[in-house]
Scaffold this motif. Structure first.
Motif, PDB file in Angstrom:
ATOM      1  N   UNK A   1       0.824  -1.199   0.000  1.00  0.00           N
ATOM      2  CA  UNK A   1       0.000   0.000   0.000  1.00  0.00           C
ATOM      3  C   UNK A   1       0.865   1.258   0.000  1.00  0.00           C
ATOM      4  N   UNK A   2       1.409   1.602  -1.176  1.00  0.00           N
ATOM      5  CA  UNK A   2       2.109   2.882  -1.254  1.00  0.00           C
ATOM      6  C   UNK A   2       1.127   4.028  -0.994  1.00  0.00           C
ATOM      7  N   UNK A   3       1.603   5.064  -0.336  1.00  0.00           N
ATOM      8  CA  UNK A   3       0.740   6.195  -0.019  1.00  0.00           C
ATOM      9  C   UNK A   3       1.451   7.180   0.878  1.00  0.00           C
ATOM     10  N   UNK A   4       0.761   8.233   1.233  1.00  0.00           N
ATOM     11  CA  UNK A   4       1.364   9.283   2.052  1.00  0.00           C
ATOM     12  C   UNK A   4       1.852   8.730   3.382  1.00  0.00           C
ATOM     13  N   UNK A   5       1.097   7.813   3.983  1.00  0.00           N
ATOM     14  CA  UNK A   5       1.488   7.255   5.276  1.00  0.00           C
ATOM     15  C   UNK A   5       2.729   6.392   5.172  1.00  0.00           C
ATOM     16  N   UNK A   6       2.841   5.621   4.110  1.00  0.00           N
ATOM     17  CA  UNK A   6       3.877   4.586   4.027  1.00  0.00           C
ATOM     18  C   UNK A   6       5.101   4.973   3.207  1.00  0.00           C
ATOM     19  N   UNK A   7       4.890   5.638   2.074  1.00  0.00           N
ATOM     20  CA  UNK A   7       6.005   5.905   1.165  1.00  0.00           C
ATOM     21  C   UNK A   7       6.184   7.383   0.853  1.00  0.00           C
ATOM     22  N   UNK A   8       5.391   8.247   1.484  1.00  0.00           N
ATOM     23  CA  UNK A   8       5.527   9.673   1.225  1.00  0.00           C
ATOM     24  C   UNK A   8       4.802  10.103  -0.031  1.00  0.00           C
ATOM     25  N   UNK A   9       5.000  11.355  -0.418  1.00  0.00           N
ATOM     26  CA  UNK A   9       4.234  11.910  -1.542  1.00  0.00           C
ATOM     27  C   UNK A   9       5.088  12.239  -2.759  1.00  0.00           C
ATOM     28  N   UNK A  10       6.353  11.835  -2.764  1.00  0.00           N
ATOM     29  CA  UNK A  10       7.195  12.061  -3.939  1.00  0.00           C
ATOM     30  C   UNK A  10       6.867  11.097  -5.057  1.00  0.00           C
ATOM     31  N   UNK A  11       7.425  11.346  -6.244  1.00  0.00           N
ATOM     32  CA  UNK A  11       7.211  10.474  -7.398  1.00  0.00           C
ATOM     33  C   UNK A  11       7.782   9.079  -7.112  1.00  0.00           C
ATOM     34  N   UNK A  12       7.065   8.037  -7.575  1.00  0.00           N
ATOM     35  CA  UNK A  12       7.445   6.659  -7.259  1.00  0.00           C
ATOM     36  C   UNK A  12       7.141   5.735  -8.436  1.00  0.00           C
ATOM     37  N   UNK A  13       7.905   4.633  -8.527  1.00  0.00           N
ATOM     38  CA  UNK A  13       7.654   3.607  -9.537  1.00  0.00           C
ATOM     39  C   UNK A  13       7.754   2.232  -8.902  1.00  0.00           C
ATOM     40  N   UNK A  14       6.810   1.364  -9.267  1.00  0.00           N
ATOM     41  CA  UNK A  14       6.780   0.018  -8.713  1.00  0.00           C
ATOM     42  C   UNK A  14       6.547  -0.992  -9.827  1.00  0.00           C
ATOM     43  N   UNK A  15       7.223  -2.120  -9.726  1.00  0.00           N
ATOM     44  CA  UNK A  15       6.975  -3.236 -10.632  1.00  0.00           C
ATOM     45  C   UNK A  15       6.203  -4.293  -9.851  1.00  0.00           C
ATOM     46  N   UNK A  16       4.978  -4.544 -10.262  1.00  0.00           N
ATOM     47  CA  UNK A  16       4.170  -5.578  -9.616  1.00  0.00           C
ATOM     48  C   UNK A  16       4.424  -6.881 -10.362  1.00  0.00           C
TER      49      UNK A  16
END
Length: 464
Positions: free
Chosen positions: A129-144
């Motif tokens: 669950x990427x989000x403000x609580x867990x990963x902040x609000x900067x730009x992000x990329x994820x490979x599922x």
């Protein structure tokens, strides 16, 4: 592939499992009920996926597999695709099939705005669950990546491994609901993307979706699931479990289900069951759903008439809890991200009904304690929005709520407009029975907190 998956979770012996010949009709029915409840989330996810992806191009809440549906405004009372929708965040949603190759999801800089992008597997478990609580609000990329996938990922792309091929990215971005704020969120939504790994770094245009005319696009998903016959339900469940494998902890349950011929990836052959067993399990869908809904009495804490639980998002082997949450709130978050107290009775224990008037009062300084936001939403008895003159389905901290002289805040829950200053605090109710849901996004971790029981919602009181 199936045998490898089965060996990985210790289920290889089930390939040559027992048959139903040693079962009495009573034993078969008990097993079938357990299997129905066990599979309810996976079947519901599949039916939801079919409906919401059965379009040629993104439109409203629908988009082909591998493409984001970007809801540009809050759902209305006509929205029946998902039970218990919210009117607090704009959804940005995608269904992905990671069985063949990974998908790369890119999120833009959210500029400190509250958001969360829970990723659900086919069993409704929130595995990341990427989000403000867990990963902040900067730009992000994820490979599922899917179960069993191994390979190289581009530099700077973080891997999130899904336990199943089916993935639901159920993004939510907070919006105040004004046209100006909608426009700002729309810009963020437009920058969110999903592309297959094979297309990463290339010019990629998503292919048009294939529309299946046999898919029922009108009947609510829950009704479609509940209307499946025993035979159709278990055939679908067995097929889905091939690409959406059970966990190792599910081995005892699957061993039991195999006695009835319900096994991952193997056809469920209803016709091979004895007539006595067939007759015994025909009404399993109705009985099982009644059992799922009856679980509400023990599914969480009961305080001031409210029912809430912190057992959402991750369920382990609590199959009944998982099925219940699927039925009333498909897509529920982990409790650290949201807690959802629900209410269908007033302070005296009587069912909420639009023929009556009610109040909900928060004492001074005791509004719901959250790091994100809170809202109170009105649903009918089927957990859908209710039409009303104001098109108001929720009250929240974004509303200009009127405060009482003593500093408390009273919300007015009734069918007719209370008038005057009270209209600002009015949550319109339907003519008949209804449900309320109080959402606490990113609930406070410090006391007072709903997470540790030091805060709880006040009762809804019937006005004499």
């Amino acid at each position: 592939m199936l045998s490898t998956a089965l060996c990985a979770i210790g289920l290889a012996p089930l390939v040559q499992s027992q048959t139903e010949h040693s079962l009495t009709p009573e034993e078969a029915k008990a097993i079938a009920i357990d299997a129905y409840i066990y599979g309810y989330p996976l079947v519901t996810m599949e039916m939801t996926r079919r409906v919401t992806t059965n379009v040629a191009k993104p439109s409203g809440a629908h988009a082909p597999v591998g493409q984001f549906a970007r809801l540009r405004e809050y759902p209305t009372a006509a929205f029946h695709d998902v039970t218990a929708p919210n009117a607090d965040t704009l959804y940005t949603v995608a269904w992905l099939d990671v069985g063949k190759e990974p998908w790369i999801v890119s999120l833009p800089d959210m500029h400190d705005r509250y958001y969360l992008f829970p990723m659900l597997d086919g069993w409704t478990t929130v595995f990341q669950v990427p989000g403000k609580r867990t990963t902040g609000t900067g730009a992000q990329q994820y490979a599922i990546t899917g179960p069993g996938w191994e390979g190289q990922l581009p530099a700077g792309v973080k891997e999130y491994k899904s336990p199943t091929s089916m993935v639901w990215v159920l993004g939510r971005i907070y919006s105040s609901g004004t046209q100006k704020d909608y426009a700002e969120v729309h810009k963020l939504q437009n920058e969110i993307s999903a592309i297959p790994l094979s297309a990463y770094g290339k010019n990629y245009t998503p292919p048009a979706g294939k529309v299946d005319p046999s898919v029922d696009m009108k009947t609510p998903v829950r009704d479609q699931v509940n209307s499946l016959t025993t035979e159709a339900y278990f055939k679908l469940l067995a097929r889905l479990m091939k690409d959406n494998p059970p966990t190792a902890a599910d081995a005892p349950a699957l061993k039991k289900f195999a006695r009835l011929g319900i096994e991952p990836g193997k056809p469920f052959e209803f016709s091979r069951l004895s007539k006595a067993v067939q007759d015994a399990i025909r009404d399993v869908p109705e009985i099982s759903f009644e059992k799922i809904m009856a679980h509400s009495k023990v599914s969480g804490k009961h305080i001031n008439g409210w029912l809430f639980t912190t057992d959402t998002g991750v369920y382990g082997t609590d199959y009944l809890q998982r099925a219940f949450i699927t039925a009333i709130g498909l897509g529920a978050n982990r409790p650290q991200d949201a807690v959802y107290p629900t209410l269908d009775v007033d302070a005296s224990g009587q069912p909420l009904d639009g023929k009556n008037r009610y109040t909900l009062t928060f004492p001074k300084g005791k509004l719901p304690p959250v790091n994100g936001f809170w809202s109170l939403t009105m649903y009918n008895d089927k957990f859908f929005f209710v039409e009303n003159p104001l098109n108001r389905y929720t009250l929240s901290q974004r509303n200009s709520l009127k405060t009482n002289p003593d500093g408390s805040v009273t919300l007015y829950i009734q069918a007719d407009d209370p008038g005057g200053d009270k209209t600002a605090n009015w949550l319109p109710a339907p003519a008949g029975k209804f449900n309320l849901m109080l959402r606490l996004y990113w609930p406070s971790e410090k006391s007072p907190s709903i997470l540790d029981g030091s805060w709880s919602p006040p009762p809804v009181v019937k006005v004499p």
